[in-house]
Design a protein around this motif. Structure first.
Motif, PDB file in Angstrom:
ATOM      1  N   PHE A 176      34.965 102.147 -48.148  1.00  9.34           N
ATOM      2  CA  PHE A 176      34.137 103.228 -48.688  1.00  9.34           C
ATOM      3  C   PHE A 176      32.648 103.021 -48.459  1.00  9.34           C
ATOM      4  O   PHE A 176      31.852 103.076 -49.401  1.00  9.34           O
ATOM      5  N   PHE A 179      28.500 106.412 -45.999  1.00  9.33           N
ATOM      6  CA  PHE A 179      28.260 107.418 -44.952  1.00  9.33           C
ATOM      7  C   PHE A 179      29.557 107.894 -44.301  1.00  9.33           C
ATOM      8  O   PHE A 179      29.545 108.829 -43.517  1.00  9.33           O
ATOM      9  N   CYS A 180      30.684 107.263 -44.612  1.00  3.99           N
ATOM     10  CA  CYS A 180      31.836 107.333 -43.709  1.00  3.99           C
ATOM     11  C   CYS A 180      33.007 108.157 -44.251  1.00  3.99           C
ATOM     12  O   CYS A 180      33.390 108.033 -45.415  1.00  3.99           O
ATOM     13  N   VAL A 182      36.100 107.967 -42.938  1.00  5.43           N
ATOM     14  CA  VAL A 182      37.395 107.356 -42.594  1.00  5.43           C
ATOM     15  C   VAL A 182      38.309 107.123 -43.807  1.00  5.43           C
ATOM     16  O   VAL A 182      39.496 107.455 -43.756  1.00  5.43           O
ATOM     17  N   GLN A 217      41.056 100.518 -37.959  1.00  6.52           N
ATOM     18  CA  GLN A 217      39.743 100.938 -38.466  1.00  6.52           C
ATOM     19  C   GLN A 217      39.047  99.743 -39.083  1.00  6.52           C
ATOM     20  O   GLN A 217      37.844  99.626 -39.073  1.00  6.52           O
ATOM     21  N   HIS A 256      35.231  94.249 -39.915  1.00  3.32           N
ATOM     22  CA  HIS A 256      34.199  94.328 -40.949  1.00  3.32           C
ATOM     23  C   HIS A 256      33.726  92.902 -41.254  1.00  3.32           C
ATOM     24  O   HIS A 256      34.558  91.996 -41.379  1.00  3.32           O
TER      25      HIS A 256
HETATM   26 FE1  SF4 Z   1      32.951 101.477 -43.600  1.00  2.84          FE
HETATM   27 FE2  SF4 Z   1      34.190 101.186 -41.219  1.00  2.84          FE
HETATM   28 FE3  SF4 Z   1      35.605 101.706 -43.438  1.00  2.84          FE
HETATM   29 FE4  SF4 Z   1      34.052 103.599 -42.413  1.00  2.84          FE
HETATM   30  S1  SF4 Z   1      35.856 102.702 -41.443  1.00  2.84           S
HETATM   31  S2  SF4 Z   1      34.253 103.037 -44.591  1.00  2.84           S
HETATM   32  S3  SF4 Z   1      32.331 102.368 -41.608  1.00  2.84           S
HETATM   33  S4  SF4 Z   1      34.358  99.842 -43.011  1.00  2.84           S
END
Ligand code: SF4
Ligand code: 5AD
Length: 456
Positions: A176, A179-180, A182, A217, A256
């Motif tokens: 989370f 900005f994202c 996903v 991801q 990450h």
């Molecule tokens: Fe963060 Fe990557 Fe997960 Fe997006 S996909 S919330 S950028 S760690």
């Protein structure tokens, strides 16, 4: 669907798949292609010939949804044109825009027959069958069953011979970052089972694949079980996959920083098959912005991590992602990003202007950075990143290295392969063939490619 038209016989239908976005979408498109092939659809590159047009969409940055709607507008004309010739065209929207927009797509694009989210691709043939009866289908549930148990297996001969292949090991994200999208479009973190992954890797090796890139991801959050029930992380998995005959190279992306563990570093230290390249996004160099982004680490911690990784594998090439102009980012914060980049010296990097995504916390923040400021910062950042990328490429000149040959070059006799650091290398192929690992000395370097001569 209209009753005056006919669909071609089941085994003569053609599908055109357009893929937007990341490597995970490329992988998913391949798997949907296979599921459709098993259902009688042949792939085509010619959209006018397609009985099914499938868009595999990306929602990560702005305008993605708008791009999809404008493509759908064009397909509307195409559909009408084919209809005049008595040919029906079905249109499907898959991927993260499908997940995020759902029913809204049917409302805005009356020609779309099927909307299918990333977790239900195995139900695509069934959705298309339903759509053929005139029902418009939206299937964006998070399926309880595992799609990978239902998608066709990558069998020998089903796919064109690839030297390098993707293998999805993990999907979704629990991090989370503010900005994202996903975590919303791909859902929470799910790891595929060790057995599924190892079986797929073996099948790929039997198919002639020599390099596998493990995808997720949040790939280094992967966890699973060994055959004897031990807890495994990505490092253990990589050690295990390195034992498969025929697989010469392993890579993984995207990681990450919080999930880089000791075992994965050991894999970098001890496994020559694990390539010395690591995509480890940091996004920004200011602690204030990192906190606002919910990255859950400081710039100092990130740099210390890279130091440990470099201690394990001194020649590792670092790659990263950056966002400029996150809400509240001042010139001073941006300078901290430049300072971090200067310290790390990335071999490769991807950088973007912050784009507020509806539904994410970042989009709700005040203090959004003006567009012109974002553009200016992006330009300055990219100038530095490109300079470092070129310097890294130039530092390869004179070195000898193994190149995995992947495809023909532009000129006759040329072949293009990859260096251990993921750079394209052009050589005169001579007797060598695609799929060979050849020893090369690098003679020239540009930002995006190297040239070399074979020495063995
Ligand atoms: Fe963060 Fe990557 Fe997960 Fe997006 S996909 S919330 S950028 S760690
Ligand atoms: N705006 C700009 N860039 C973004 N990314 C993800 N979300 C956004 C956004 N809202 C970038 C990040 C991520 C990469 C895949 O895309 O840098 O690592």
């Amino acid at each position: 669907m209209s009753e005056q038209t006919t669909l071609p016989a089941d085994n003569q239908r053609k599908v055109f798949i357009k893929t937007y976005g990341c490597q995970m979408n490329v992988y998913d498109s391949e798997r949907m292609g296979e599921a459709l092939a098993a259902d009688g659809y042949q792939p085509t590159e010619v959209i006018e010939d397609a009985d099914l047009i499938l868009l595999n969409t990306c929602h990560i940055r702005e305008k993605a949804a708008e791009k999809v709607y404008s493509a759908l507008g064009r397909y509307r004309d195409l559909k009408a044109e084919r209809l005049k010739q008595g040919r029906e065209t079905m249109i499907g929207v898959a991927g993260c825009v499908a997940q995020a927009e759902g029913e809204e797509i049917l409302r805005r694009a009356p020609d779309v027959d099927v909307v299918i989210g990333p977790q239900t691709y195995h139900r695509l043939p069934e959705a298309l069958r339903k759509a053929k009866t005139g029902e418009r289908v939206v299937d964006t549930e998070y399926a309880v069953e595992d799609k990978f148990d239902y998608l066709p297996k990558k069998e020998r001969g089903v796919r064109p011979k690839n030297v390098s292949a993707f293998l999805t090991v993990q999907e979704g994200c629990d991090k989370f970052c503010t900005f994202c999208v996903v975590p919303y479009t791909r859902g929470s973190e799910i790891s595929r089972s060790t057995k599924q992954i190892v079986d797929e890797a073996r099948r790929l090796a039997e198919n002639g694949v020599r390099e596998i890139t493990l995808l997720g991801q949040n790939v280094n959050a992967w966890h699973g079980e060994s055959a004897d029930g031990a807890d495994w992380g990505l490092g253990d998995l990589v050690f295990h996959l390195a034992e498969i005959d025929g697989i010469e190279r392993l890579r993984y992306t995207t990681s990450h920083p919080r999930d880089m563990d000791e075992r994965l570093m050991q894999a970098h230290r001890d496994l020559p098959k694990l390539m010395p390249y690591l995509h480890l996004p940091v996004q920004a160099g200011s602690d204030k912005i990192l906190k606002a982004m919910n990255r859950r680490h400081t710039a100092e911690e990130y740099l210390a991590l890279i130091e440990r990784i470099r201690a394990a594998r001194p020649d590792i090439a670092m790659s990263g992602d950056f966002i400029v102009g996150f809400p509240g980012e001042t010139e001073e914060d941006f300078q901290a990003t430049l300072a971090l980049v200067e310290k790390v010296r990335y071999a490769q990097a991807f950088s973007f202007k912050y784009s507020p995504r509806p539904g994410t916390p970042g989009a709700e923040l005040g203090d959004q950075v003006p567009e012109a400021e974002k553009a200016d910062r992006l330009q300055r950042l990219q100038a530095m990143l490109t300079r470092h990328q070129l310097e890294f490429a130039q530092s390869r000149v004179g070195l000898e290295m193994d190149i995995l040959l992947e495809k023909p070059g532009r000129n006759s006799g040329q072949l293009i392969g990859r260096s251990p650091w993921l750079q394209s290398v052009v050589i005169d192929g001579g007797e060598a063939e695609i799929g060979d690992l050849v020893r090369v000395r690098i003679t020239d370097a540009a930002t995006n490619s190297l040239a070399g001569v074979r020495i063995a």
